[in-house]
Design a protein around this motif. Structure first.
Motif, mmCIF file in Angstrom:
data_model
loop_
_atom_site.group_PDB
_atom_site.id
_atom_site.type_symbol
_atom_site.label_atom_id
_atom_site.label_comp_id
_atom_site.label_asym_id
_atom_site.label_seq_id
_atom_site.Cartn_x
_atom_site.Cartn_y
_atom_site.Cartn_z
ATOM 1 N N GLU A 75 0.272 -1.375 -0.510
ATOM 2 C CA GLU A 75 0.050 0.226 0.327
ATOM 3 C C GLU A 75 0.908 0.717 -0.092
ATOM 4 O OE1 GLU A 75 -3.902 0.970 2.221
ATOM 5 O OE2 GLU A 75 -2.595 0.306 3.740
ATOM 6 N N GLY A 76 1.414 1.508 0.686
ATOM 7 C CA GLY A 76 2.640 2.498 0.671
ATOM 8 C C GLY A 76 3.472 2.422 -0.273
ATOM 9 N N LEU A 77 3.659 1.512 -1.046
ATOM 10 C CA LEU A 77 4.290 1.456 -2.261
ATOM 11 C C LEU A 77 3.651 1.627 -3.555
ATOM 12 C CD1 LEU A 77 6.574 -1.543 -1.823
ATOM 13 C CD2 LEU A 77 7.797 0.450 -2.328
ATOM 14 N N GLY A 78 1.649 2.315 -3.121
ATOM 15 C CA GLY A 78 0.918 2.317 -3.953
ATOM 16 C C GLY A 78 0.637 1.169 -5.222
ATOM 17 N N TYR A 79 0.964 0.207 -4.800
ATOM 18 C CA TYR A 79 0.356 -1.283 -5.730
ATOM 19 C C TYR A 79 -1.158 -1.430 -5.238
ATOM 20 C CZ TYR A 79 5.162 -1.637 -7.002
ATOM 21 O OH TYR A 79 6.146 -1.541 -7.706
ATOM 22 N N VAL A 137 -4.745 -1.227 -2.730
ATOM 23 C CA VAL A 137 -5.288 0.381 -1.828
ATOM 24 C C VAL A 137 -6.673 -1.481 -0.343
ATOM 25 C CG1 VAL A 137 -5.497 2.163 -2.655
ATOM 26 C CG2 VAL A 137 -7.211 0.621 -3.189
ATOM 27 N N THR A 144 -4.201 -0.913 -7.374
ATOM 28 C CA THR A 144 -4.516 0.463 -7.814
ATOM 29 C C THR A 144 -4.010 -0.329 -9.140
ATOM 30 O OG1 THR A 144 -1.604 1.470 -7.506
ATOM 31 C CG2 THR A 144 -2.950 1.584 -6.109
ATOM 32 N N LYS A 145 -3.732 0.980 -10.183
ATOM 33 C CA LYS A 145 -3.512 1.182 -11.233
ATOM 34 C C LYS A 145 -1.838 0.557 -11.359
ATOM 35 C CE LYS A 145 -2.460 3.852 -15.992
ATOM 36 N NZ LYS A 145 -2.474 5.479 -16.329
ATOM 37 N N ARG A 146 -1.359 0.824 -10.940
ATOM 38 C CA ARG A 146 0.534 0.265 -11.221
ATOM 39 C C ARG A 146 0.338 -1.007 -10.624
ATOM 40 N NH1 ARG A 146 5.878 1.321 -11.363
ATOM 41 N NH2 ARG A 146 7.072 1.294 -10.092
ATOM 42 N N GLY A 147 -0.553 -0.927 -9.697
ATOM 43 C CA GLY A 147 -0.446 -2.653 -9.175
ATOM 44 C C GLY A 147 -1.489 -3.959 -9.977
#
Length: 153
Positions: free
Chosen positions: A84-88, A90, A106-109
């Motif tokens: 979550e902290g890395l943006g992968y 939520v 997320t989009k990145r995940g």
């Protein structure tokens, strides 16, 4: 043939099923992380595979992910905090209410998870060449039968 090679073959032949399945799986996981890092997902590490492995975390509760990975809920939540902290991912409240949370990419995940499929297809092509297409198809068929059997429950 060198004696070390013969000894290696004898040892491999005598290996139990756990090692025969674990060693290739670990090699695949290392390859996934190496190629993800090379593709720009450079903050992902080997422990993250516990979350990103098939069928993926999207829409799943942390407890379910922990059970799939064979780890404690606390350890899984630590991995989820990291991702979550890395943006992968939520974490959000489950639609049925209560205190339960669910995971969403997320989009990145989603991009990383999609890339994993590309990497795995490449590994399958390589294994098919190495083993021969007939033997590789048989390996997949046998593993599919084990997957669907009571042996894995």
């Amino acid at each position: 043939m060198p004696s070390s090679l013969v000894n290696s073959q004898v040892k491999t032949r005598d290996m139990l099923i756990g090692a025969l399945l674990r060693v290739p799986a670990q090699a695949i996981h290392r390859r996934i992380i190496k190629e993800l890092n090379a593709a720009g997902f450079d903050e992902l590490r080997l422990p993250h595979v516990a979350v990103l492995q098939f069928p993926g975390p999207d829409g799943v509760r942390p407890g379910t992910l922990a059970e799939r990975a064979g780890m404690s809920k606390q350890a899984m939540n630590q991995l989820l905090r990291s991702l979550e902290g890395l943006g992968y991912i939520v974490r959000s409240d489950a639609p049925d209410g209560g205190r339960t949370r669910i995971i969403r990419f997320t989009k990145r995940g989603r991009a990383a998870y999609s890339r994993i499929h590309v990497i795995l297809r490449g590994i399958e092509r390589e294994w098919s060449v190495e083993l021969g297409s007939k033997d590789f198809a048989q390996l997949k068929e046998l593993l599919s039968r084990v997957w669907q059997s009571p042996l894995t429950r």
